[in-house]
Scaffold this active site. Structure first.
Site, mmCIF file in Angstrom:
data_model
loop_
_atom_site.group_PDB
_atom_site.id
_atom_site.type_symbol
_atom_site.label_atom_id
_atom_site.label_comp_id
_atom_site.label_asym_id
_atom_site.label_seq_id
_atom_site.Cartn_x
_atom_site.Cartn_y
_atom_site.Cartn_z
ATOM 1 N N HIS A 167 -19.167 15.463 17.124
ATOM 2 C CA HIS A 167 -20.463 15.609 17.793
ATOM 3 C C HIS A 167 -20.469 16.778 18.770
ATOM 4 O O HIS A 167 -21.500 17.436 18.930
ATOM 5 C CB HIS A 167 -20.840 14.292 18.461
ATOM 6 N N HIS A 179 -25.351 10.861 5.256
ATOM 7 C CA HIS A 179 -24.758 9.534 5.479
ATOM 8 C C HIS A 179 -25.004 9.164 6.937
ATOM 9 O O HIS A 179 -24.101 9.168 7.770
ATOM 10 C CB HIS A 179 -23.250 9.546 5.212
ATOM 11 N N SER A 184 -24.665 10.475 14.718
ATOM 12 C CA SER A 184 -25.130 11.853 14.504
ATOM 13 C C SER A 184 -26.648 11.974 14.512
ATOM 14 O O SER A 184 -27.182 12.955 15.055
ATOM 15 C CB SER A 184 -24.556 12.401 13.194
ATOM 16 N N GLU A 197 -29.575 6.979 4.505
ATOM 17 C CA GLU A 197 -28.551 5.943 4.579
ATOM 18 C C GLU A 197 -28.804 4.945 3.458
ATOM 19 O O GLU A 197 -29.897 4.405 3.336
ATOM 20 C CB GLU A 197 -28.577 5.232 5.934
ATOM 21 N N ASP A 227 -28.983 7.435 -2.836
ATOM 22 C CA ASP A 227 -27.608 7.871 -3.022
ATOM 23 C C ASP A 227 -27.413 9.185 -2.274
ATOM 24 O O ASP A 227 -28.219 10.125 -2.417
ATOM 25 C CB ASP A 227 -27.321 8.072 -4.511
ATOM 26 N N ALA A 228 -26.377 9.267 -1.475
ATOM 27 C CA ALA A 228 -26.212 10.405 -0.579
ATOM 28 C C ALA A 228 -26.103 11.734 -1.317
ATOM 29 O O ALA A 228 -26.651 12.754 -0.876
ATOM 30 C CB ALA A 228 -24.978 10.188 0.293
ATOM 31 N N ASP A 270 -21.209 13.103 6.158
ATOM 32 C CA ASP A 270 -20.269 12.291 6.943
ATOM 33 C C ASP A 270 -20.038 10.955 6.241
ATOM 34 O O ASP A 270 -20.470 9.908 6.706
ATOM 35 C CB ASP A 270 -20.863 12.087 8.346
#
Length: 278
Positions: free
Chosen positions: A18, A41, A97, A115, A139-140, A160
């Site tokens: 971060h 994510h 994040s 997400e 789906d990411a 992430d």
């Protein structure tokens, strides 16, 4: 590696990740043009450090609490962003994040979050209420490609993942290759855990074969030698980092190393170019 983030919120990896995200976005914001910030994510968005899961691991004591005890002014931006979601002097809540990115938004910027986990996406929507963020449940890796190129000329994709699937690194490598073909000048930041150097070296060699010219690797090793079968640190792959970010990076990395070094260890944090770096 099973990585449900509520167990690990505010750990040393979060402090590094971060802090670097803040520096990266602010470097891009030195130009007035709009940015699109995309988090593939996104997680829950906000984590209770006093909750059962966080207290079970206690990892925040070696992460955000160390950063708060430190006095280096280079960590002031990070501490201020954490303090923004807390009422007391010591953090009880930790922003994921999405909440860090939301704090950085200018009126012309956009924030798009994703997400897949049903419980987490519901928590994320609650955590982002009152912000301008758009929240998706997809789906990411499909989402990552679908968002490119974004509506603005410039932007950042934050990747992430939990690294729960054995093919996670392969999916990242394949999706990054496709994403770079669609949006060659875009900035991408990919977080990864470090458990052993051999696994990481193999993945790095695969990524090098993609031939991406501006590919920065930032690695934070907590211990002076590998500790078998445990978490040893974390890193970020950053594609197309802006010049202002890379120039300001060395003193920030040293501040993070000093603040987070475990007792009896100096630790190591470094940045190197995977590609040509030009």
């Amino acid at each position: 590696m099973n990585y449900r983030h509520s167990f690990h919120a505010g750990n040393s990896a979060d402090v590094v990740k971060h802090s670097l995200l803040i520096a990266l976005v602010r470097a891009l914001q030195q130009k007035p043009g709009a940015l699109t910030l995309i988090d593939t994510h996104a997680g829950c968005g906000l984590y209770d450090l006093g909750g059962d899961e966080a207290r079970r691991t206690g990892e925040a004591t070696q992460g955000v609490l160390r950063a708060f005890a430190d006095t280096n002014p280079l960590l002031d931006d990070y501490r201020a962003a954490v303090q923004a979601v807390n009422a007391g002097a010591e953090p009880r809540f930790y922003p994921g994040s999405p909440r860090f990115l939301a704090q950085l938004l200018r009126p012309q910027d956009f924030l798009i979050l994703n997400e897949k986990h049903p419980e987490d996406v519901n928590a994320l929507r609650g955590a982002m209420r009152g912000t301008s963020a758009a929240v998706h449940q997809r789906d990411a890796y499909e989402f990552w490609l679908a968002m490119l190129p974004p509506r603005t000329a410039r932007g950042v994709v934050v990747v992430d993942p939990p690294y729960e699937q054995t093919d996670e690194r392969a999916r990242i490598t394949a999706t990054l290759a496709a994403a770079h073909r669609k949006w060659a000048h875009g900035v991408t930041a990919i977080w990864y855990p470090l458990k052993d150097r051999a696994t990481h070296v193999r993945w790095t060699q695969q990524l090098r074969k993609l031939g991406i010219p501006k590919f920065l690797v930032v690695e934070h090793w907590l211990y002076d030698r590998d500790q078998p079968d445990i978490y040893n640190g974390a890193g970020l792959f950053i594609v197309n980092p802006p010049y202002a970010f890379t120039q300001a990076l060395p003193p920030l990395l040293e501040a993070l190393r000093a603040a987070l070094a475990p007792e009896g260890h100096r630790g190591e944090i470094r940045a190197d170019w995977l590609g040509d770096g030009v």
